[in-house]
Scaffold this motif. Structure first.
Motif, short mmCIF file in Angstrom:
data_model
loop_
_atom_site.label_atom_id
_atom_site.label_comp_id
_atom_site.label_asym_id
_atom_site.label_seq_id
_atom_site.Cartn_x
_atom_site.Cartn_y
_atom_site.Cartn_z
N VAL A 132 -12.65 8.01 -2.49
CA VAL A 132 -11.20 7.88 -2.33
C VAL A 132 -10.74 6.57 -2.95
O VAL A 132 -11.42 5.55 -2.86
CB VAL A 132 -10.74 7.93 -0.85
N ARG A 133 -9.56 6.61 -3.57
CA ARG A 133 -8.86 5.40 -3.97
C ARG A 133 -7.83 5.15 -2.89
O ARG A 133 -6.84 5.86 -2.78
CB ARG A 133 -8.21 5.60 -5.35
N ASP A 134 -8.09 4.14 -2.05
CA ASP A 134 -7.25 3.88 -0.89
C ASP A 134 -6.23 2.80 -1.26
O ASP A 134 -6.60 1.66 -1.52
CB ASP A 134 -8.10 3.45 0.30
N LEU A 135 -4.94 3.16 -1.24
CA LEU A 135 -3.93 2.31 -1.86
C LEU A 135 -3.07 1.54 -0.86
O LEU A 135 -1.84 1.54 -0.93
CB LEU A 135 -3.05 3.15 -2.79
N GLY A 136 -3.72 0.87 0.06
CA GLY A 136 -2.99 -0.03 0.96
C GLY A 136 -3.20 0.30 2.42
O GLY A 136 -3.14 1.46 2.83
N VAL A 163 -10.68 0.18 -3.01
CA VAL A 163 -9.65 -0.30 -2.09
C VAL A 163 -8.66 -1.27 -2.74
O VAL A 163 -9.00 -2.04 -3.63
CB VAL A 163 -10.28 -0.96 -0.85
N ALA A 164 -7.42 -1.21 -2.23
CA ALA A 164 -6.34 -2.08 -2.72
C ALA A 164 -6.02 -3.20 -1.75
O ALA A 164 -5.23 -4.09 -2.07
CB ALA A 164 -5.07 -1.25 -2.95
N THR A 165 -6.57 -3.18 -0.56
CA THR A 165 -6.24 -4.07 0.56
C THR A 165 -4.75 -3.96 0.90
O THR A 165 -4.28 -2.89 1.19
CB THR A 165 -6.71 -5.54 0.34
N ARG A 166 -3.95 -5.03 0.78
CA ARG A 166 -2.62 -5.05 1.39
C ARG A 166 -1.50 -4.46 0.54
O ARG A 166 -0.46 -4.08 1.07
CB ARG A 166 -2.26 -6.49 1.75
N ALA A 167 -1.66 -4.39 -0.78
CA ALA A 167 -0.57 -4.06 -1.71
C ALA A 167 0.44 -5.21 -1.73
O ALA A 167 0.46 -6.06 -0.83
CB ALA A 167 0.12 -2.75 -1.37
N ILE A 213 -5.25 -3.79 -7.75
CA ILE A 213 -4.03 -4.34 -7.16
C ILE A 213 -2.95 -3.27 -7.23
O ILE A 213 -2.69 -2.69 -8.29
CB ILE A 213 -3.59 -5.61 -7.89
N LYS A 214 -2.30 -3.03 -6.08
CA LYS A 214 -1.17 -2.12 -6.03
C LYS A 214 0.10 -2.95 -5.86
O LYS A 214 0.18 -3.81 -4.99
CB LYS A 214 -1.29 -1.14 -4.87
N ILE A 215 1.09 -2.66 -6.69
CA ILE A 215 2.35 -3.38 -6.61
C ILE A 215 3.51 -2.39 -6.55
O ILE A 215 3.47 -1.33 -7.19
CB ILE A 215 2.51 -4.33 -7.82
N TYR A 216 4.49 -2.71 -5.75
CA TYR A 216 5.69 -1.88 -5.62
C TYR A 216 6.71 -2.33 -6.67
O TYR A 216 7.41 -3.33 -6.49
CB TYR A 216 6.26 -1.98 -4.21
N PRO A 249 -7.77 -2.84 -12.46
CA PRO A 249 -6.54 -2.16 -12.85
C PRO A 249 -5.37 -2.51 -11.94
O PRO A 249 -5.56 -3.05 -10.84
CB PRO A 249 -6.91 -0.68 -12.68
N VAL A 250 -4.17 -2.20 -12.42
CA VAL A 250 -2.96 -2.36 -11.62
C VAL A 250 -2.36 -0.98 -11.38
O VAL A 250 -2.14 -0.21 -12.32
CB VAL A 250 -1.91 -3.25 -12.33
N VAL A 251 -2.12 -0.68 -10.12
CA VAL A 251 -1.51 0.58 -9.70
C VAL A 251 -0.08 0.27 -9.28
O VAL A 251 0.15 -0.63 -8.46
CB VAL A 251 -2.29 1.16 -8.50
N ALA A 252 0.88 1.01 -9.82
CA ALA A 252 2.28 0.70 -9.53
C ALA A 252 2.98 1.85 -8.81
O ALA A 252 3.00 2.97 -9.32
CB ALA A 252 3.03 0.38 -10.83
N HIS A 253 3.52 1.55 -7.64
CA HIS A 253 4.44 2.48 -6.98
C HIS A 253 5.75 2.40 -7.75
O HIS A 253 6.35 1.33 -7.87
CB HIS A 253 4.65 2.05 -5.53
N SER A 254 6.22 3.54 -8.27
CA SER A 254 7.50 3.54 -8.97
C SER A 254 8.08 4.95 -8.96
O SER A 254 7.39 5.92 -9.26
CB SER A 254 7.33 3.06 -10.41
N VAL A 255 9.36 5.02 -8.61
CA VAL A 255 10.05 6.32 -8.59
C VAL A 255 11.27 6.34 -9.49
O VAL A 255 11.79 7.41 -9.80
CB VAL A 255 10.46 6.70 -7.15
N THR A 256 11.76 5.17 -9.92
CA THR A 256 13.00 5.11 -10.69
C THR A 256 12.73 5.03 -12.19
O THR A 256 11.66 4.60 -12.63
CB THR A 256 13.84 3.89 -10.29
N VAL A 257 13.74 5.40 -12.96
CA VAL A 257 13.62 5.34 -14.42
C VAL A 257 13.36 3.91 -14.88
O VAL A 257 12.43 3.64 -15.67
CB VAL A 257 14.90 5.90 -15.09
N GLU A 258 14.16 2.95 -14.40
CA GLU A 258 14.00 1.57 -14.84
C GLU A 258 12.70 0.95 -14.33
O GLU A 258 12.02 0.20 -15.05
CB GLU A 258 15.18 0.72 -14.39
#
Length: 427
Positions: A132-136, A163-167, A213-216, A249-258
Motif C-alpha cells: 500500500v501507498r499510505d498517503l497521510g 508511507v507519507a507520514t503527516r502530509a 512527500i504528499k502536499i495539498y 517522489p512528490v504526491v499532490a492532492h489537487s482537484v482544481t484546474v489551476e
C-alpha cells in the motif's frame, strides 16, 4: 569425565550443525494455476516456481522438472497474479459513516487509531493487496512509519507500506477547524509555508521515515469554502527539488484546474483526485509522465454517506463530472494508478476502485495492470514487485476463473503469498 565432556560437545556440535542446515534449507513452492497474469499479459496454462522469497521460474509446464522437495500448490481453475498494490490508502482512518473525520482526528486516541490501523493492515493484506501507498496519517503524526517497521519485523501481519507520514498543508487551510478561532486543536496534516518553511518540513518528514512527500496543492479555503490553490508554483517547485535531491517522489492532492496546472509545471510524480481535470491538462500530464490516481471509490462513498442510493437515485452532478474527467484522462493516454482513497471506505474492500475503473471506461486488463505493474513502476518499486518475473519478490495472489472476464472476482481473493510465505489458501 573428559570423555563425557567430549561426547557432550560432539552431540551439541551435531545439534548446532543440524539446526544450521535446517535454517539454511531452501523452500520451494510450485504454483499450478489455470492461468498467470504476469502484471502485463495473461498466459494460459503457465506455472510459477517460488524459491524462498523470490520468483524462481515461470512458464509452461514443460519448463519444470519434478522435484520431491517442491511443495505443490494446486490452483486449478484459478488465475495467479502479482500481489495487488493499493495506490491511495489511509490505514489510520476508517469509514466516515462510522465516525466523522473530525471526530477520528480529535477524539480517538492515537493508541486506538494504531490498533485500528493494525486491523486495517491485516484486512488489506488478506484482500490480496500486498503493498500500500499510505498517503497521510491524518493527525496520527508519524505512526505510519512505526506501523511499517512493525510489519517488516514480523510483529504484525500487513502489506508492504510506502508511507507519507503527516502530509503538508498551507497554514490555516486544513482541519479540524474549531468554531472559535481562539482554540488550538490537532491538525490532520503538517502546516508549512514559504520556501524555507516547506524545505524544513519536507526534511523533517523524511527524517521521520517518509518514503514520499504528499502536499495539498489546493483545498477548500476559498470564499464560501471553494477549493483554491494553496501553494505558489515556486513553493511547489521547491518541494519537488528537495524531494528529488533525496530520491523521493512528490504526491499532490489537487482537484482544481489551476492547482493541477501548478503541480504539472512543478513536476510532481502523481496527482491525486484530479476532479476538474481537462483534456489540455491531461495532455500536459502525458507529456511530462505525471500519473493520475483518480480515487473514484471515495467520491461515491462520500455521496452514499449523504444519502445517495446508486442505481435508484439520479446520478449526482459530481459523479457525472468525474466520469467525464476520467474519460478525458483515458483519451489523453495519462498513466492511471489504481488507488481508491481507502479509509474513506472500508479497508479490505479496495477492489471497489477496480470495479469503478472498469465501470467508468477502463478495460479489466488495463485495470489489472494499473493495480500491479503500473503502480509498481510509478511508485519506484518496479525492480522488486508488481510483476511475476524471475528474481522479483514472491508477492502472489489468486482469484477464481478469469478476472479479465469478470473484474468482480477480486472481491474474493482465494490465495495470498507475501515474500514467499503463504498467508491465505482457500480451496
Amino acid at each position: 569425565m573428559k570423555k563425557i565432556f567430549t561426547f557432550i560437545f560432539i552431540l551439541l556440535g551435531c545439534g548446532f550443525s543440524a539446526s544450521a542446515q535446517l535454517a539454511t534449507k531452501d523452500s520451494y513452492y510450485l504454483l499450478k494455476p489455470m492461468a498467470v497474469f504476469d502484471g502485463e499479459q495473461m498466459h494460459e496454462g503457465w506455472w510459477v516456481l517460488v524459491k524462498n522469497d523470490r520468483i524462481e521460474e515461470l512458464g509452461p509446464p514443460s519448463n519444470f522438472k519434478s522435484n520431491p522437495n517442491w511443495v505443490i500448490v494446486d490452483l486449478r481453475g484459478k488465475t495467479v497474479l502479482p500481489g495487488l498494490i493499493e495506490g491511495h490508502s489511509h490505514l489510520f482512518l476508517h469509514p466516515y459513516n462510522e465516525t466523522s473525520w473530525d471526530d477520528q482526528v480529535l477524539k480517538e486516541s492515537r493508541a486506538e487509531r494504531t490498533a485500528r490501523a493494525v486491523q486495517h493492515a491485516r484486512a488489506t493484506l488478506m484482500a490480496g493487496f500486498t503493498t500500500v501507498r499510505d498517503l497521510g496519517t491524518e493527525g496520527a503524526m508519524y505512526d505510519d512509519a512505526g506501523l511499517k517497521k512493525a510489519i517488516e519485523k514480523g510483529v504484525i501481519r500487513g502489506p508492504r507500506m510506502i508511507v507519507a507520514t503527516r502530509a503538508i498543508v498551507a497554514t490555516g487551510i486544513y482541519g479540524p477547524k474549531p468554531e472559535s478561532p481562539d482554540i488550538e486543536s490537532i491538525k490532520g496534516a503538517a502546516e508549512a509555508d514559504g520556501i524555507e518553511g516547506l524545505t524544513r518540513e519536507v526534511r523533517t518528514q523524511i527524517g521521520k521515515g517518509a518514503d514520499l512527500i504528499k502536499i495539498y496543492a489546493d483545498y477548500r479555503w476559498g470564499l464560501n469554502d471553494a477549493s483554491r490553490p494553496s501553494f505558489t508554483i515556486d513553493e511547489l517547485k521547491a518541494v519537488v527539488a528537495v524531494c528529488r535531491s533525496s530520491g523521493r517522489p512528490v504526491v499532490a492532492h489537487s482537484v482544481t484546474v489551476e492547482g493541477m496546472r501548478r503541480c504539472i509545471e512543478a513536476g510532481v510524480t502523481t496527482i491525486e483526485h484530479g476532479d476538474e481535470g481537462t483534456s489540455e491538462l491531461f495532455s500536459l500530464m502525458k507529456q511530462k509522465g505525471i500519473a493520475l490516481c483518480p480515487t473514484l471509490a471515495a467520491g461515491e462513498a462520500v455521496l452514499a454517506y449523504r444519502g445517495w442510493k446508486k442505481g435508484v437515485d439520479p446520478t449526482p452532478a459530481r459523479i457525472i463530472e468525474k466520469k467525464k474527467s476520467f474519460a478525458a484522462a483515458l483519451a489523453a493516454g495519462v498513466i492511471i494508478c489504481m488507488g481508491g482513497d481507502v479509509g474513506v471506505f472500508t479497508h479490505g474492500e479496495n477492489w471497489k476502485e477496480m470495479e469503478l475503473m472498469v465501470e467508468y471506461g477502463m478495460s479489466p486488463l488495463e485495470t489489472m495492470r494499473s493495480a500491479t505493474s503500473v503502480n509498481a513502476d510509478v511508485f519506484g518499486y518496479g525492480a522488486s514487485i508488481g510483476r511475476i518475473r524471475q528474481g522479483l519478490l514472491a508477492d502472489l495472489i489468486a482469484v477464481s476463473r478469469d478476472p479479465v472476464k469478470d473484474i468482480r472476482l477480486f472481491r474474493n481473493v482465494v490465495f495470498v503469498m507475501k515474500n514467499g510465505e503463504i498467508l491465505k489458501e482457500e480451496k
